[in-house]
Structures are given as structure tokens and as C-alpha cells.
Design a protein around this motif. Sequence first.
Motif, PDB file in Angstrom:
ATOM      1  N   LYS A   1     -23.003  -4.494  -8.678  1.00 41.02           N
ATOM      2  CA  LYS A   1     -22.498  -3.413  -7.820  1.00 41.02           C
ATOM      3  C   LYS A   1     -21.020  -3.663  -7.495  1.00 41.02           C
ATOM      4  CE  LYS A   1     -23.035   0.012  -4.789  1.00 41.02           C
ATOM      5  NZ  LYS A   1     -23.178   1.370  -5.273  1.00 41.02           N
ATOM      6  N   GLU A   2     -20.196  -2.667  -7.686  1.00 42.85           N
ATOM      7  CA  GLU A   2     -18.785  -2.791  -7.317  1.00 42.85           C
ATOM      8  C   GLU A   2     -18.570  -1.934  -6.079  1.00 42.85           C
ATOM      9  OE1 GLU A   2     -14.991  -3.202 -10.154  1.00 42.85           O
ATOM     10  OE2 GLU A   2     -15.658  -1.149  -9.911  1.00 42.85           O
ATOM     11  N   ILE A   3     -18.076  -2.545  -5.022  1.00 47.37           N
ATOM     12  CA  ILE A   3     -17.963  -1.825  -3.750  1.00 47.37           C
ATOM     13  C   ILE A   3     -16.536  -1.360  -3.477  1.00 47.37           C
ATOM     14  CG2 ILE A   3     -18.229  -2.062  -1.235  1.00 47.37           C
ATOM     15  CD1 ILE A   3     -20.645  -3.918  -1.959  1.00 47.37           C
ATOM     16  N   ALA A   4     -15.534  -2.201  -3.747  1.00 46.72           N
ATOM     17  CA  ALA A   4     -14.144  -1.775  -3.534  1.00 46.72           C
ATOM     18  C   ALA A   4     -13.893  -0.521  -4.368  1.00 46.72           C
ATOM     19  CB  ALA A   4     -13.187  -2.876  -3.959  1.00 46.72           C
ATOM     20  N   VAL A   5     -13.155   0.405  -3.800  1.00 47.67           N
ATOM     21  CA  VAL A   5     -12.910   1.662  -4.518  1.00 47.67           C
ATOM     22  C   VAL A   5     -12.131   1.399  -5.820  1.00 47.67           C
ATOM     23  CG1 VAL A   5     -11.613   3.829  -4.374  1.00 47.67           C
ATOM     24  CG2 VAL A   5     -13.170   3.189  -2.547  1.00 47.67           C
ATOM     25  N   ALA A   6     -11.139   0.531  -5.755  1.00 51.61           N
ATOM     26  CA  ALA A   6     -10.374   0.224  -6.977  1.00 51.61           C
ATOM     27  C   ALA A   6     -11.190  -0.722  -7.851  1.00 51.61           C
ATOM     28  CB  ALA A   6      -9.047  -0.423  -6.603  1.00 51.61           C
ATOM     29  N   THR A   7     -11.418  -0.327  -9.081  1.00 48.50           N
ATOM     30  CA  THR A   7     -12.256  -1.151  -9.946  1.00 48.50           C
ATOM     31  C   THR A   7     -11.487  -2.365 -10.464  1.00 48.50           C
ATOM     32  OG1 THR A   7     -13.646  -1.171 -11.908  1.00 48.50           O
ATOM     33  CG2 THR A   7     -11.692   0.217 -12.022  1.00 48.50           C
TER      34      THR A   7
ATOM     35  N   LYS B   1      -0.522   1.348  -7.637  1.00 49.77           N
ATOM     36  CA  LYS B   1      -0.378   2.663  -6.993  1.00 49.77           C
ATOM     37  C   LYS B   1      -1.515   2.918  -6.024  1.00 49.77           C
ATOM     38  CE  LYS B   1       0.257   4.790 -11.014  1.00 49.77           C
ATOM     39  NZ  LYS B   1       0.991   5.276 -12.176  1.00 49.77           N
ATOM     40  N   GLU B   2      -2.755   2.739  -6.519  1.00 49.94           N
ATOM     41  CA  GLU B   2      -3.867   3.240  -5.713  1.00 49.94           C
ATOM     42  C   GLU B   2      -4.116   2.415  -4.460  1.00 49.94           C
ATOM     43  OE1 GLU B   2      -7.690   3.261  -7.692  1.00 49.94           O
ATOM     44  OE2 GLU B   2      -7.143   1.501  -8.843  1.00 49.94           O
ATOM     45  N   ILE B   3      -3.860   1.088  -4.512  1.00 52.74           N
ATOM     46  CA  ILE B   3      -4.191   0.347  -3.281  1.00 52.74           C
ATOM     47  C   ILE B   3      -2.978   0.029  -2.414  1.00 52.74           C
ATOM     48  CG2 ILE B   3      -6.342  -0.637  -4.179  1.00 52.74           C
ATOM     49  CD1 ILE B   3      -4.806  -3.327  -4.349  1.00 52.74           C
ATOM     50  N   SER B   4      -1.760   0.018  -3.004  1.00 54.83           N
ATOM     51  CA  SER B   4      -0.607  -0.337  -2.161  1.00 54.83           C
ATOM     52  C   SER B   4       0.308   0.867  -1.923  1.00 54.83           C
ATOM     53  CB  SER B   4       0.204  -1.465  -2.816  1.00 54.83           C
ATOM     54  OG  SER B   4       1.030  -0.950  -3.839  1.00 54.83           O
ATOM     55  N   TYR B   5      -0.062   2.022  -2.492  1.00 50.43           N
ATOM     56  CA  TYR B   5       0.708   3.268  -2.343  1.00 50.43           C
ATOM     57  C   TYR B   5       2.171   3.088  -2.777  1.00 50.43           C
ATOM     58  CZ  TYR B   5      -3.243   3.582   0.951  1.00 50.43           C
ATOM     59  OH  TYR B   5      -4.483   3.509   1.533  1.00 50.43           O
ATOM     60  N   THR B   6       2.383   2.192  -3.737  1.00 50.67           N
ATOM     61  CA  THR B   6       3.728   1.985  -4.282  1.00 50.67           C
ATOM     62  C   THR B   6       3.837   2.786  -5.575  1.00 50.67           C
ATOM     63  OG1 THR B   6       3.616  -0.288  -3.487  1.00 50.67           O
ATOM     64  CG2 THR B   6       5.385   0.232  -5.054  1.00 50.67           C
ATOM     65  N   HIS B   7       4.884   3.581  -5.680  1.00 50.11           N
ATOM     66  CA  HIS B   7       5.036   4.338  -6.923  1.00 50.11           C
ATOM     67  C   HIS B   7       5.350   3.385  -8.074  1.00 50.11           C
ATOM     68  CE1 HIS B   7       7.674   6.463  -9.882  1.00 50.11           C
ATOM     69  NE2 HIS B   7       6.507   7.051 -10.027  1.00 50.11           N
ATOM     70  N   SER B   8       4.618   3.536  -9.157  1.00 46.03           N
ATOM     71  CA  SER B   8       4.955   2.736 -10.333  1.00 46.03           C
ATOM     72  C   SER B   8       4.602   3.515 -11.585  1.00 46.03           C
ATOM     73  CB  SER B   8       4.219   1.400 -10.302  1.00 46.03           C
ATOM     74  OG  SER B   8       2.878   1.584 -10.665  1.00 46.03           O
ATOM     75  N   GLU B   9       5.243   3.150 -12.675  1.00 46.99           N
ATOM     76  CA  GLU B   9       5.002   3.828 -13.955  1.00 46.99           C
ATOM     77  C   GLU B   9       4.830   2.763 -15.028  1.00 46.99           C
ATOM     78  OE1 GLU B   9       4.742   7.004 -14.372  1.00 46.99           O
ATOM     79  OE2 GLU B   9       5.599   7.746 -12.493  1.00 46.99           O
ATOM     80  N   ALA B  10       3.944   3.058 -15.961  1.00 47.61           N
ATOM     81  CA  ALA B  10       3.799   2.156 -17.111  1.00 47.61           C
ATOM     82  C   ALA B  10       4.384   2.841 -18.335  1.00 47.61           C
ATOM     83  CB  ALA B  10       2.331   1.848 -17.344  1.00 47.61           C
ATOM     84  N   TYR B  11       5.194   2.116 -19.078  1.00 49.30           N
ATOM     85  CA  TYR B  11       5.810   2.679 -20.280  1.00 49.30           C
ATOM     86  C   TYR B  11       5.528   1.824 -21.497  1.00 49.30           C
ATOM     87  CZ  TYR B  11       8.203   6.241 -17.754  1.00 49.30           C
ATOM     88  OH  TYR B  11       8.448   7.345 -17.010  1.00 49.30           O
ATOM     89  N   ALA B  12       5.335   2.496 -22.607  1.00 50.54           N
ATOM     90  CA  ALA B  12       5.369   1.776 -23.880  1.00 50.54           C
ATOM     91  C   ALA B  12       6.801   1.260 -23.979  1.00 50.54           C
ATOM     92  CB  ALA B  12       5.051   2.738 -25.009  1.00 50.54           C
TER      93      ALA B  12
ATOM     94  N   CYS C   1      -2.293  -2.135   3.891  1.00 52.81           N
ATOM     95  CA  CYS C   1      -3.096  -0.979   3.446  1.00 52.81           C
ATOM     96  C   CYS C   1      -4.590  -1.264   3.598  1.00 52.81           C
ATOM     97  CB  CYS C   1      -2.801  -0.677   1.976  1.00 52.81           C
ATOM     98  SG  CYS C   1      -1.073  -0.343   1.691  1.00 52.81           S
ATOM     99  N   ASN C   2      -5.347  -0.191   3.579  1.00 47.44           N
ATOM    100  CA  ASN C   2      -6.807  -0.317   3.637  1.00 47.44           C
ATOM    101  C   ASN C   2      -7.299  -0.586   2.212  1.00 47.44           C
ATOM    102  OD1 ASN C   2      -9.524  -0.106   3.978  1.00 47.44           O
ATOM    103  ND2 ASN C   2      -9.441   1.784   5.164  1.00 47.44           N
ATOM    104  N   ILE C   3      -7.363  -1.861   1.853  1.00 50.03           N
ATOM    105  CA  ILE C   3      -7.502  -2.240   0.445  1.00 50.03           C
ATOM    106  C   ILE C   3      -8.814  -1.752  -0.180  1.00 50.03           C
ATOM    107  CG2 ILE C   3      -7.702  -4.225  -1.130  1.00 50.03           C
ATOM    108  CD1 ILE C   3      -5.578  -5.605   0.600  1.00 50.03           C
ATOM    109  N   ASP C   4      -9.908  -1.908   0.519  1.00 55.52           N
ATOM    110  CA  ASP C   4     -11.197  -1.525  -0.087  1.00 55.52           C
ATOM    111  C   ASP C   4     -11.410  -0.014  -0.113  1.00 55.52           C
ATOM    112  OD1 ASP C   4     -12.023  -4.029  -0.813  1.00 55.52           O
ATOM    113  OD2 ASP C   4     -13.031  -4.425   1.093  1.00 55.52           O
ATOM    114  N   LYS C   5     -10.735   0.673   0.796  1.00 57.81           N
ATOM    115  CA  LYS C   5     -10.911   2.128   0.852  1.00 57.81           C
ATOM    116  C   LYS C   5      -9.557   2.804   0.926  1.00 57.81           C
ATOM    117  CE  LYS C   5     -15.276   1.894   3.297  1.00 57.81           C
ATOM    118  NZ  LYS C   5     -15.788   1.808   4.668  1.00 57.81           N
TER     119      LYS C   5
END
Length: 603
Positions: free
Chosen positions: A389-395, A482-493, A588-592
Motif C-alpha cells: 500500500k502506498e499512502i503518500a500522494v506522491a508515488t 513540483k508536486e510536493i515542494s511547489y517549486t516550478h521545474s522543467e525536465a528537458y532532453a 509543505c504538507n508532504i504526504d498530502k
Amino acid sequence: MCGIVGYVGKKDNCVRVLIDGLEKLEYRGYDSAGIAYFNGEKINIVKESGKLENLKNIVNFNDQSQIGIGHTRWATHGGAKKQNSHPHKIGKFTIVHNGIIENYANLKNDLIKKGYTFNSDTDTEVACALIDYLYENDKNIANVIKKANEIMIGSYAIGILCDDEPNNLYVIKNKSPLIIGVSEDEKFIASDVPAILDKTDNYISLDDGDYGVITKDNIKLYNSGKEKEFKIQKFEFDADLMDKKGYPHYMLKEIHEQPDVFKKTVNPYINNDFDGLMKKMPDFTKYSKVRIVACGSATHAALVGKQMLEEYGNVKTDVETASEFRYSKPFLNKDELVIVISQSGETADTLEALKLAKDNKNDTLGIINAKGSSIARCSNMVLYTEAGKEIAVATTKAYSAQVAMLSLIALNLSCKKNLISKEEMMDILKSVRNLPNQMQELLDKNDEYEQIAKKLAEHNDIFFIGRKVDYALAQEGSLKLKEISYTHSEAYAAGELKHGTISLIESGTPVIAIVTDDFIAPKTISNMIEVKSRGADVLYITNRNNDEDDKLYDNRIIIPRTHKLFQPLLTIIPLQKIAYEVAKIKGCNIDKPKNLAKSVTVE
Ligand code: F6R
């Protein structure tokens, strides 16, 4: 998404049962929460915006009740305000709903013409009014629900109370999850089994189109007007999984469970030999192509898998986002295998993409974590990941289990097609044996991650670069941040930067460069040089030992080397840990994380 729960039984503690159930369902949404229960005189509704804690502060736990419904909301129609929170009451009906009524706007217009007024912006209130309206002409609630089921379009799991039958709990399910928990003196409804596990592990899983009525002594279920038989199943659950085991957050605990998850996922296939790999997997050699369809992190796992399947399995592999694929012409070859990947097994877009592939008569394989989930049941073949079971929202651990499973499939193909030498197979056995220790070594580098996170937490825009498998990992690393620290980031090739994005690089811009693939490393290193010479602050994450000029980077994390098939399972760990540390520094609210939910059962 939302979570719904309901109770009907011989005990008087319905309010407590509902609140306890909602606590376990909060992962599905936490914009508002509410309950409705029959207190012997009337159906009492208590609701509040914000976290469940706010509701807990205003409910009266001493109120005695034997029947009720509850809801925790992930806002779709209408903002996260009290007026939009569930339960909603119109006329004689009070309901909680998970899903989306797609034709709510037309229904609402019709119902307004019939004299109904609405207090909220929700589609749920419209469903409630529809049921109330249909009841005006037919006092048989089961018939009313059947008709509502025929009229409503969309996804919905609904719990319904009626003033005229206050001891009966009615339900409908279509494309949103709903189970009924069963014990001798009590019955429950819930979006997910863990919500009621401390009460019973016997449950009935409802199918799309099911509706029915539950009393303290009886359950009657129907589908398309006919009463249906049902099977009571037993849920096997390890209560230990709900324990944080001393970690401050579930996410950290789950990141640290990865060595164990790796063993549990891989050992049935590769142990001291490759017997399991050859005997326990379907024959994939008959497919000329593979299409992998998934959402979010599961898509990122698929992108890693593409590299492995193409390089080791020698099979052309395309990856598509389920929410796009489901509305496209699929252009699937007859002999193309469609793989869907899902931790929850309930993601609406992935499920619909799977149905599209099945309608097209393609073979489908589900790589699923939740046993018996909708996607698992719908797939022709299933390989289960063993992340627990994975409980934290971010997998985290479920993502790495998905990557491990895709590597196993690539290896299975490689063996069956005789593409791999005996020496390399021996090397793989050794790598699999060592990997959990190497993961642990990386997990323990806390000081390094904390130092790097301190720097990153001061920035609003962060870039991740990599090529091939490292680009796929960069995408997952960026999403985690992005999802847990609300920091904008981008991934590029990494090779793409010079086609536009490099104009954003200036003095101090953080760039995280991932370099683990020897074949392409010199190219990515050139791209690192390009950003460094424009002032970037480069964090170099690599399995290459000390062979690069230290002027190329500002910080470096060395990750252990392993066989290429399993290298991503090491590379991802610093990315997960750094995202976690940045989120911690930012409070931040890390798990949610805000606006998110664990199981995305709406499209
Ligand atoms: C991100 C995350 C999501 C899920 C996505 C698919 O941390 O958890 O992006 O990966 O919503 O969910 P499943 O795997 O349940 O289909």
C-alpha cells in the motif's frame, strides 16, 4: 476523486465510524469534508471546508446514530468552499458522491425549469435533485435509482439517504470505485477497502451499473433492473503498512522501503536463477510492437521501460499519456501489445485507454500494484508490482516497482530472443543481488541531500536535463519536486536546450544534470558545459567515478553502478530524496500536497 463512506448497523456510533473512515480516505481529497446521519428524528448534516480536522472540531461524537454517510472532497465542480461540500440535500434526499456527472449542466437547466433551486456549484446537487424529482412519480427508491442511472452520464459512486426510509442506505456505482463492507451486525460502504478495514475485512466489490439498498441485516443489489448475486471477498491487508515506523512522513518511509519492494517485485522472477522469469511471464515474443499507456509518474516509468524494451527486448515501444490516447485514433497494429501501468488500478483515464485497446481487439497487459482493482480486472494479463500500500500522494516505491517490472519484461524478451550472453546474465544475477544494498547506501546519504536541498529551496525555477533513460528519470525527478515542494521545474532532453530553453539559463540558475548512460554521457556532459558556461549552478548526478573536470559542476552526487537494466532504480533515489528535503525546508504538507489526491478516478 473524493472519498465516500457509509454505515448502517446495530451500534450507535455511526458518527465515529464515519469520521474514522474519512480519516483513512483523506488521501483521495482534502478540500472539505462532511457527514449526514439519522439521529432518530431527522437526517443531520455537518460539513466544513478544509481538512477533516475542521469537521472533527464541530461534530458531536456523542450523537447516537445507526446510519449515515460521509465524504471527503477533491473539488471538481465549484471551489473548495463549505457550500460545495458534501453531503448535499435536496427535497427528501441527502447524498454523497465521488465522480463527475458530465451532463449535469443540461440536467440542471431542466430541473430549474421544474422548480428546483440550487445552493452549490456542484454536479452532485444536480444528481440529488434528479433523484428527488424522479421520486415524485415513483416512490420505489430502487426504481428511481435505476432511472437516474440511465439518465446520468459520467462517473459516479453515490451513497443516498432518504427522509422517508431513514434506516436504508442506497448506493449506485458507475466508473468510480465503491465497495460494501460486511460484518454480522454492521454494513459499510467506502471508496476503498482500507477505510473500513479496522471494522471488517469482508467486502463486496461493486461493478459498473450496480445499485442497491443496504440495511443493518440485508444487502440487495441490482443491475439493469435485475437482482444480482454477489460474492463476499476477503481483503488481505498488512496493518503494519499504516504505521509510519518512526518516519516523520509516509513519503520518506515509502522511499526507504524501496530496497524491500525491489526484492519482493523481482525475486519471484530472478532469484538464484532465471526460472521464474521464463516460466511466470506470458510470451511477449509474438508482439511486433508495444504501446504503453499510463498517467503521471506511471508514464515516466513507461518512458524508462521504453528504453529497456527497445535496447534489451528489441521491440519498438511507444509511450502515450492515457488522457490523450483515450481520445485519439489509436493506430494500433493487430499484433501490438498494449501495456497499461497503474499503482492504484483505478485511474479513470488509464482504465478508459485500456478499454479502447480492448475494443480494438489488442492484447492488454496491466502492470498494477492494487490487487483486484478495476484496471487489473479489465486487463487480459496482469503482472503485479509488490510495492504494498502506498499512502503518500506522491508515488515513490510504486514508481520504482513499475520500472523494475518493465526491466524484467525487457530481460524476458532478451532471453527468449537469445539476445543476451551467458556472461551478461551472470552479471545481472550479481546486480540484482547487490541492488538492495546499493539502494540503502544511497538512502543513507542524508547530509548530502539536505545540503543540496538548502540551496535549491531558495530558487523558484529549476531545470533537469538528461538524455534517453536519464531524460525519463529527469521527468520523474522534476514532477516529484513540483508536486510536493511547489517549486516550478522543467525536465528537458539535454540536447533540446539549445533549441530555445537555454535562453532561460542565467547566473545561478539551478540545473540538475543526470548522466548514467555511458553511451550517451559525453553528449550530456557537453550540454552541462553549455549551461555551466552561461552561469548555471549545476548539480551533477552520475554513476561515473571522478573522471570529469570538477569545474563542470558545483555539486555532485555519485551513485553506485549496476547493470544498465536496473540503474534507474538507483538514480531515482537522490531525486526523490532531494524533492522531499526541499518540501520539508519549505514547510509543505508532504504526504498530502495541495490540490492533489492519491487515486485519480475522474478524467
Ligand atoms: C505522482 C503520482 C501520479 C500518479 C498518476 C497515476 O507522484 O503519483 O502522477 O502516478 O496519477 O496513478 P496510478 O499509477 O494510480 O494510475
